[in-house]
Write a protein that holds these residues in place. Structure first.
Motif, PDB file in Angstrom:
ATOM      1  N   VAL A   1       0.833  -1.205   0.000  1.00 54.61           N
ATOM      2  CA  VAL A   1       0.000   0.000   0.000  1.00 54.61           C
ATOM      3  C   VAL A   1       0.867   1.254   0.000  1.00 54.61           C
ATOM      4  O   VAL A   1       0.604   2.217  -0.723  1.00 54.61           O
ATOM      5  CB  VAL A   1      -0.958  -0.016   1.212  1.00 54.61           C
ATOM      6  CG1 VAL A   1      -1.636   1.348   1.381  1.00 54.61           C
ATOM      7  CG2 VAL A   1      -2.002  -1.112   1.043  1.00 54.61           C
TER       8      VAL A   1
ATOM      9  N   GLY B   1       1.945   2.328  -3.240  1.00 56.17           N
ATOM     10  CA  GLY B   1       0.888   2.758  -4.141  1.00 56.17           C
ATOM     11  C   GLY B   1       0.252   1.638  -4.938  1.00 56.17           C
ATOM     12  O   GLY B   1      -0.445   1.895  -5.928  1.00 56.17           O
TER      13      GLY B   1
ATOM     14  N   PRO C   1      -2.304  -1.579  -5.713  1.00 56.61           N
ATOM     15  CA  PRO C   1      -3.632  -2.066  -5.310  1.00 56.61           C
ATOM     16  C   PRO C   1      -3.518  -3.438  -4.672  1.00 56.61           C
ATOM     17  O   PRO C   1      -2.796  -4.302  -5.169  1.00 56.61           O
ATOM     18  CB  PRO C   1      -4.396  -2.122  -6.633  1.00 56.61           C
ATOM     19  CG  PRO C   1      -3.331  -2.327  -7.670  1.00 56.61           C
ATOM     20  CD  PRO C   1      -2.105  -1.623  -7.164  1.00 56.61           C
TER      21      PRO C   1
ATOM     22  N   ARG D   1      -5.620  -6.741  -2.674  1.00 59.25           N
ATOM     23  CA  ARG D   1      -6.837  -7.456  -2.284  1.00 59.25           C
ATOM     24  C   ARG D   1      -6.443  -8.488  -1.235  1.00 59.25           C
ATOM     25  O   ARG D   1      -5.509  -9.268  -1.438  1.00 59.25           O
ATOM     26  CB  ARG D   1      -7.470  -8.135  -3.499  1.00 59.25           C
ATOM     27  CG  ARG D   1      -8.760  -8.896  -3.179  1.00 59.25           C
ATOM     28  CD  ARG D   1      -9.372  -9.455  -4.466  1.00 59.25           C
ATOM     29  NE  ARG D   1      -9.797  -8.365  -5.332  1.00 59.25           N
ATOM     30  CZ  ARG D   1      -9.887  -8.459  -6.658  1.00 59.25           C
ATOM     31  NH1 ARG D   1      -9.552  -9.587  -7.273  1.00 59.25           N
ATOM     32  NH2 ARG D   1     -10.297  -7.436  -7.374  1.00 59.25           N
TER      33      ARG D   1
ATOM     34  N   ALA E   1      -7.011   1.380   4.747  1.00 54.68           N
ATOM     35  CA  ALA E   1      -8.353   1.605   4.203  1.00 54.68           C
ATOM     36  C   ALA E   1      -8.456   1.280   2.718  1.00 54.68           C
ATOM     37  O   ALA E   1      -9.535   0.907   2.232  1.00 54.68           O
ATOM     38  CB  ALA E   1      -8.755   3.056   4.453  1.00 54.68           C
ATOM     39  N   SER E   2      -7.362   1.401   1.987  1.00 58.42           N
ATOM     40  CA  SER E   2      -7.432   1.171   0.543  1.00 58.42           C
ATOM     41  C   SER E   2      -7.475  -0.303   0.163  1.00 58.42           C
ATOM     42  O   SER E   2      -7.726  -0.644  -1.004  1.00 58.42           O
ATOM     43  CB  SER E   2      -6.222   1.822  -0.142  1.00 58.42           C
ATOM     44  OG  SER E   2      -5.010   1.207   0.280  1.00 58.42           O
TER      45      SER E   2
ATOM     46  N   GLU F   1      -8.804  -3.934  -0.424  1.00 57.94           N
ATOM     47  CA  GLU F   1     -10.074  -4.587  -0.706  1.00 57.94           C
ATOM     48  C   GLU F   1     -10.065  -5.962  -0.044  1.00 57.94           C
ATOM     49  O   GLU F   1      -9.272  -6.829  -0.425  1.00 57.94           O
ATOM     50  CB  GLU F   1     -10.282  -4.732  -2.213  1.00 57.94           C
ATOM     51  CG  GLU F   1     -11.545  -5.469  -2.592  1.00 57.94           C
ATOM     52  CD  GLU F   1     -11.614  -5.820  -4.065  1.00 57.94           C
ATOM     53  OE1 GLU F   1     -12.546  -6.553  -4.446  1.00 57.94           O
ATOM     54  OE2 GLU F   1     -10.716  -5.382  -4.829  1.00 57.94           O
TER      55      GLU F   1
END
Length: 299
Positions: free
Chosen positions: A20, A23, A25, A27, A42-43, A45
């Motif tokens: 994170v 930068g 993504p 999951r 928080a970012s 998934e």
């Protein structure tokens, strides 16, 4: 997109945080996605791992994923299904959390992980299998005894291992995943390798106990246990016999042949691996002391 299994574990959590921070993504696959979402940035998934049985894996977790971190402790006997479906859904790179015990032909834990490494090699994906040694956090098994009467009870006090910090394992895994996602051609420089990860120093069990006492600001006593009695205690506590045999064999071997320090963490991260003393200071509260940054209690 990176899919991380075991995302809230000792390696998974710092791995997610590093990805994170870069930068990327992320999951996270979890049996309890609400709990995972609350524990992770928080970012991230968080998706539910609701599949049952060795031949199944939730396909929606793989949508848009290009790299996967596989922690067998989280995936269990669905590892082969995950790898097969990952290859079918466009995943390019997989990083497996294996173990340095894979180097020992006689160790049943090593044999188990060599089979996982075989599955990864034959998956059709670019792969890396990380082989960390003893984790710093293994010392938490001593916490109750230290809190109760200031004693660590364990066999093979002279066994010399090279404990490694989980954050350093995560840092190497992050490099492999990020290079696999962003790189071209061959992907990560770690691709196709089984690097052994270690801490910066050889430490006996008695050394670790001494360092732990220094972090607590009080003596911690070491009491040597009979290896057979120790193994029986592990089994009685629910540890599978083959795992107990693997642990006992590892420390017996380390007593006769000290584990060597590996340069891989520094080669990959550009900094030395974290020493056990740093971990002990940060986790002193678990042993009844004041963690780093806190004033020690007056006695």
């Amino acid at each position: 997109m990176h899919l991380i299994t075991g995302a809230t574990g000792n390696v998974g959590r710092p791995l997610v945080e590093l990805l994170v921070a870069a930068g990327a993504p992320v999951r996270a696959l979890s049996r309890d996605p609400e709990k995972a979402a609350a524990a992770l940035p928080a970012s991230v998934e968080a998706v539910r791992d609701g599949a049952e049985g060795p031949g199944t894996f939730p396909l929606e977790a793989l949508e848009g994923v290009r790299t996967v971190f596989v922690n067998h402790a989280a995936v269990g006997d669905r590892t082969e299904a995950l790898l097969r479906q990952a290859a079918e859904h466009g995943v390019r790179d997989v990083v497996l959390l294996s173990t340095a015990a894979a180097l020992d032909e006689a160790n049943p834990v090593g044999a188990h992980h060599r089979e996982l490494e075989r599955l990864v090699r034959e998956s059709g994906l670019r792969w890396t299998a990380l082989r960390p040694g003893v984790f710093h956090s293994n010392a938490l098994a001593w916490a109750e005894g230290v809190r109760t009467d200031g004693t660590v009870r364990a066999p093979y006090g002279a066994a010399r291992v090279t404990p490694v910090d989980e954050r350093d394992i995560a840092a190497v895994a992050a490099r492999a995943l990020l290079d696999g996602l962003d790189g071209l051609g061959e992907g990560s420089a770690l691709a196709g390798r089984t690097p052994v990860l270690s801490g910066p120093e050889q430490l006996s069990t008695e050394d670790q106990v001494r360092i732990l006492g220094e972090a607590l600001g009080r003596p911690v006593r070491f009491e040597e246990l009979d290896p057979g009695a120790w193994r029986a205690g592990l089994v009685a506590a629910g540890v599978p016999e083959w795992v107990a045999d693997g642990l006992a064999g590892h420390y017996a071997r380390a007593a006769a042949h000290p584990v060597e320090v590996s340069p891989v963490v520094e080669e990959v991260t550009g900094r030395p691996p974290r020493p056990f003393a740093e971990w002990a200071a940060a986790h002193a509260a678990a042993f009844g002391g004041a963690s780093a940054g806190e004033a020690p209690a007056r006695r």
